[in-house]
Design a protein around this motif. Structure first.
Motif, short mmCIF file in Angstrom:
data_model
loop_
_atom_site.label_atom_id
_atom_site.label_comp_id
_atom_site.label_asym_id
_atom_site.label_seq_id
_atom_site.Cartn_x
_atom_site.Cartn_y
_atom_site.Cartn_z
N GLU A 1 6.93 -22.32 -4.17
CA GLU A 1 5.73 -21.72 -4.17
C GLU A 1 5.36 -21.82 -5.44
O GLU A 1 5.80 -21.36 -6.51
CB GLU A 1 5.64 -20.24 -3.64
N PRO A 2 4.11 -22.57 -5.78
CA PRO A 2 3.41 -22.69 -7.16
C PRO A 2 3.28 -21.32 -7.94
O PRO A 2 2.55 -20.54 -7.06
CB PRO A 2 2.50 -23.66 -7.03
N GLU B 1 0.97 -19.16 -10.90
CA GLU B 1 -0.39 -19.31 -11.13
C GLU B 1 -0.89 -20.44 -11.87
O GLU B 1 -1.80 -21.17 -11.97
CB GLU B 1 -0.91 -18.05 -11.88
N GLN C 1 0.90 -23.42 -12.19
CA GLN C 1 1.09 -24.77 -11.64
C GLN C 1 -0.31 -24.78 -10.40
O GLN C 1 -0.70 -25.84 -10.42
CB GLN C 1 2.24 -24.48 -10.63
N LYS C 2 -0.78 -23.35 -10.15
CA LYS C 2 -1.87 -23.66 -9.19
C LYS C 2 -3.04 -24.14 -9.89
O LYS C 2 -3.91 -24.91 -9.60
CB LYS C 2 -2.18 -22.40 -8.47
N ARG D 1 -2.91 -27.87 -10.48
CA ARG D 1 -3.21 -28.46 -9.24
C ARG D 1 -4.92 -28.43 -8.93
O ARG D 1 -5.54 -29.45 -8.62
CB ARG D 1 -2.38 -27.87 -8.07
N ASP D 2 -5.40 -27.37 -9.13
CA ASP D 2 -6.62 -27.29 -9.16
C ASP D 2 -7.49 -28.35 -10.20
O ASP D 2 -8.72 -28.83 -9.73
CB ASP D 2 -7.34 -25.86 -9.39
#
Ligand SMILES: Cc1cc2nc3c(=O)[nH]c(=O)nc-3n(C[C@H](O)[C@H](O)[C@H](O)COP(=O)(O)OP(=O)(O)OC[C@H]3O[C@@H](n4cnc5c(N)ncnc54)[C@H](O)[C@@H]3O)c2cc1C
Length: 204
Positions: free
Chosen positions: A4-5, A7, A9-10, A13-14
């Motif tokens: 699960e990524p 924060e 990593q998110k 990604r965004d």
């Protein structure tokens, strides 16, 4: 392993998703129709986002963890699969190999160029050596301070555009799979010839 990524990593990604949707998507059709390599886009991705050095250690690159790296490639593939392969081959089997196995001199010579501007390629397959990579026939013979490589490679992703190639050749044909060595070959090496594009299901 926890996939699960987090924060950070998110956020990465965004950022890549936004870049892919706004900057990459408008270029896909024109480049695919013309079979054009996205050199200017790559230049921006390396210089503005650091994506040319995702798997290079500092001071050369940003040394991303495997989940972050996968998220970047996934976001690019979502918009332009062929671009994702260009970026992944450059990072994982060109930059990363030099970063992990190159000498300090090789790293200092190649990694600044590869992470900022150049495109790298990986050249193992040959017309007679695919799944059975140990069957490759390209040879490398020592000649004083140099090696002379002789052979033919195919299926090279980034092959037409690359500035530098990691090329596998037999240095000791009697030693089987253990007699194979990887060489860093500059595109402008005398005798090196880049020939026709392969039609690899749209992959460059
Ligand atoms: C889009 C794309 C990009 C590529 N990029 C690169 C690149 O950047 N650099 C590079 O070096 N190569 C690259 N390749 C080459 C790729 O690695 C080879 O295509 C792959 O190794 C398979 O080799 P081959 O095509 O010669 O098939 P083969 O090895 O001839 O295999 C053909 C079939 O036989 C099967 N087979 C083979 N040996 C056996 C066995 N002993 N037992 C049972 N079944 C077997 C295989 O599973 C396959 O189904 C790329 C290929 C593609 C399609």
């Amino acid at each position: 392993m926890h996939f699960e990524p987090n924060e950070e990593q998110k956020m990465l990604r965004d950022t890549i998703r936004q870049f892919a949707e706004s900057e990459v998507a408008p270029l896909v059709e024109e480049h695919e129709r013309a079979g054009k390599f996205p050199r200017e886009l790559i230049d921006r991705m390396w210089k503005e986002l650091g994506l040319g050095g995702m798997l290079a250690s500092e001071p050369y690159g940003i040394d991303l963890d495997p989940i972050s790296y996968t998220l970047v490639i996934e976001e690019l593939a979502r918009v332009w699969p062929s671009l994702a392969i260009i970026v992944s081959v450059h990072n994982s089997v060109s930059v990363q190999l030099i970063n992990q196995h190159g000498s300090e001199e090789q790293k200092a010579k190649y990694l600044p160029e590869l992470t900022e501007e150049w495109v790298g390629a990986f050249s193992l397959s040959e017309p007679g050596a695919g799944s059975d990579a140990g069957a490759l026939r390209t040879t490398a013979k020592r000649d004083g301070d140099f090696y002379i490589l002789n052979g033919e490679k195919n299926w090279v992703t980034n092959g037409l555009a690359a500035n530098v190639y990691v090329v596998f050749a037999k240095t000791d044909p009697d030693a089987g799979n253990r007699g194979i060595t990887a060489f860093i070959v500059d595109r402008d090496t005398p005798g090196m010839k880049v020939e026709k594009p392969e039609r690899k299901l749209g992959i460059k």
